[in-house]
Design an enzyme around this catalytic site. Structure first.
Site, short mmCIF file in Angstrom:
data_model
loop_
_atom_site.label_atom_id
_atom_site.label_comp_id
_atom_site.label_asym_id
_atom_site.label_seq_id
_atom_site.Cartn_x
_atom_site.Cartn_y
_atom_site.Cartn_z
N CYS A 255 58.49 9.02 51.50
CA CYS A 255 58.46 10.31 50.84
C CYS A 255 59.73 10.57 50.03
O CYS A 255 60.85 10.47 50.57
CB CYS A 255 58.29 11.42 51.87
SG CYS A 255 58.16 13.07 51.13
N TYR B 165 41.93 28.62 43.03
CA TYR B 165 42.51 27.30 42.81
C TYR B 165 42.05 26.71 41.48
O TYR B 165 42.86 26.25 40.67
CB TYR B 165 42.15 26.33 43.95
CG TYR B 165 42.42 24.91 43.53
CD1 TYR B 165 43.72 24.42 43.50
CD2 TYR B 165 41.39 24.07 43.07
CE1 TYR B 165 43.99 23.13 43.04
CE2 TYR B 165 41.65 22.81 42.62
CZ TYR B 165 42.95 22.34 42.61
OH TYR B 165 43.22 21.07 42.14
N CYS C 153 52.29 12.79 52.26
CA CYS C 153 52.46 13.86 53.24
C CYS C 153 51.08 14.30 53.75
O CYS C 153 50.66 15.45 53.61
CB CYS C 153 53.20 15.04 52.61
SG CYS C 153 53.79 16.26 53.80
N CYS D 173 63.76 17.35 53.45
CA CYS D 173 62.60 17.92 54.14
C CYS D 173 63.03 18.68 55.40
O CYS D 173 63.64 18.10 56.30
CB CYS D 173 61.60 16.82 54.49
SG CYS D 173 60.16 17.41 55.42
N ASP E 286 46.49 23.95 46.57
CA ASP E 286 45.35 23.47 47.36
C ASP E 286 45.86 23.13 48.75
O ASP E 286 47.02 23.40 49.10
CB ASP E 286 44.67 22.28 46.68
CG ASP E 286 45.52 21.02 46.72
OD1 ASP E 286 46.72 21.09 47.08
OD2 ASP E 286 44.98 19.93 46.40
N CYS F 114 56.52 9.46 56.14
CA CYS F 114 57.82 10.06 55.82
C CYS F 114 58.79 9.04 55.25
O CYS F 114 59.66 9.39 54.43
CB CYS F 114 58.41 10.72 57.06
SG CYS F 114 57.42 12.14 57.66
N GLU G 112 37.56 19.38 38.67
CA GLU G 112 38.08 20.25 39.73
C GLU G 112 36.95 20.83 40.58
O GLU G 112 37.08 20.94 41.80
CB GLU G 112 38.92 21.37 39.11
CG GLU G 112 40.21 20.91 38.46
CD GLU G 112 41.19 20.29 39.46
OE1 GLU G 112 41.00 20.46 40.68
OE2 GLU G 112 42.14 19.64 39.01
#
Length: 289
Positions: free
Chosen positions: A202, A119, A192, A208, A137, A199, A36
């Protein structure tokens, strides 16, 4: 507040999620914390080989804590923001001295570690320890802004608001909440995306809010595009490379040849010394001992 189709999202992740090494079975909290920190503002493709190399050389916090600082800086390589390397070593020292070599499990204790912010603390608590905490994030903020808020971009960040919005979307069970957090982040990274969202691929497209509104353009404040060429950050990297790629020392004349602007070069050198990435003795600069 519009919800997210958790089942559709998790089914998509099962099919399309990347088999990243830190997502595999048996990966511990230290390995996830390392990943991370390395991944901050750095593409995954650049992180993976360095992550593997670090763990091969320093399998845990005790080994990293005992390493020479110069070796830590060298092993950081070209990941960028090399101060993170020293912060990781500082973090390892605290984990060893205060936590018996075990990465803490709760968010507040994680936030007390050097180099660990909002985060990272929640990512480790969630992904390493299976806690039901919101992990936010840039990718997550963008997905939530579009799928839930109907906006093309997330706008300026607000830690309290962003965490509350994601927390409201989390499934109630711990395991499902952890899987949801991983999948939501992956969706923002792969589908995304900021510039060219896919899209048609997705799993959240049917619900959405942004897609239903006709994908309206963003009318809020624009983020400044970060440049690299000619910045102090570039100069710092070039100067540090001289030491990192050589024997660890260089005199001022050798460093002066790296960058033509003496004012910017001097400013970069001073900041490297201030950050502990270089040590100056007269006109000779070296990696820390």
């Amino acid at each position: 507040m519009t919800s997210v189709d958790t089942s559709a999202l998790l089914s998509w992740f099962d099919r399309a999620g990347r088999p990243l090494p830190w997502r595999g079975p048996g990966v511990g909290a230290w390995e996830i914390l390392l990943c991370e920190v390395m991944s901050q503002q750095t593409p995954v493709a650049r992180v993976e080989p360095v992550w593997r190399a670090w763990l091969e050389r320093w399998p845990g916090p005790a080994e990293l804590a005992a390493a020479p600082a110069a070796d830590v800086i060298r092993m950081w390589g070209k990941l960028g923001y090399p101060r993170r390397a020293l912060r990781l070593q500082e973090c390892a020292l605290v984990v060893v001295d205060r936590h018996d070599g075990e990465v803490p499990t709760d968010v507040e204790a994680l936030l007390a570690l050097p180099g660990v912010g909002d985060y990272t603390a929640r990512a480790v608590a969630c992904f390493a320890h299976g806690q039901r905490v919101p992990v936010v994030d840039t990718n997550v903020r963008r997905v939530v802004a579009r799928a839930v808020g109907g906006a093309a971009e997330a706008g300026p960040p607000s830690t309290r608001r962003d965490l509350a919005e994601v927390d409201a979307l989390l499934p109630s069970g711990r395991e499902r909440a952890v899987a949801f957090s991983v999948a939501l982040m992956e969706l923002g990274a792969l589908v995304c995306t900021a510039r060219v969202p896919r899209c048609d691929d997705c799993p959240l497209a049917p619900s959405c809010a942004w897609l239903a509104a006709g994908r309206p353009e963003w009318d809020g404040p624009r983020r400044r595009t970060q440049t690299f060429a000619g910045t102090d950050r570039q100069v710092r990297g070039l100067l540090l490379d001289v030491l990192r790629d050589g024997d660890g020392t260089a005199d001022r004349d050798r460093l002066d040849a790296v960058w033509p602007d003496p004012v910017q070069r001097g400013r970069a050198l001073d900041s490297l010394v201030a950050d502990g990435l270089m040590v100056r003795t007269g006109d000779v600069y070296s990696l820390p001992g």
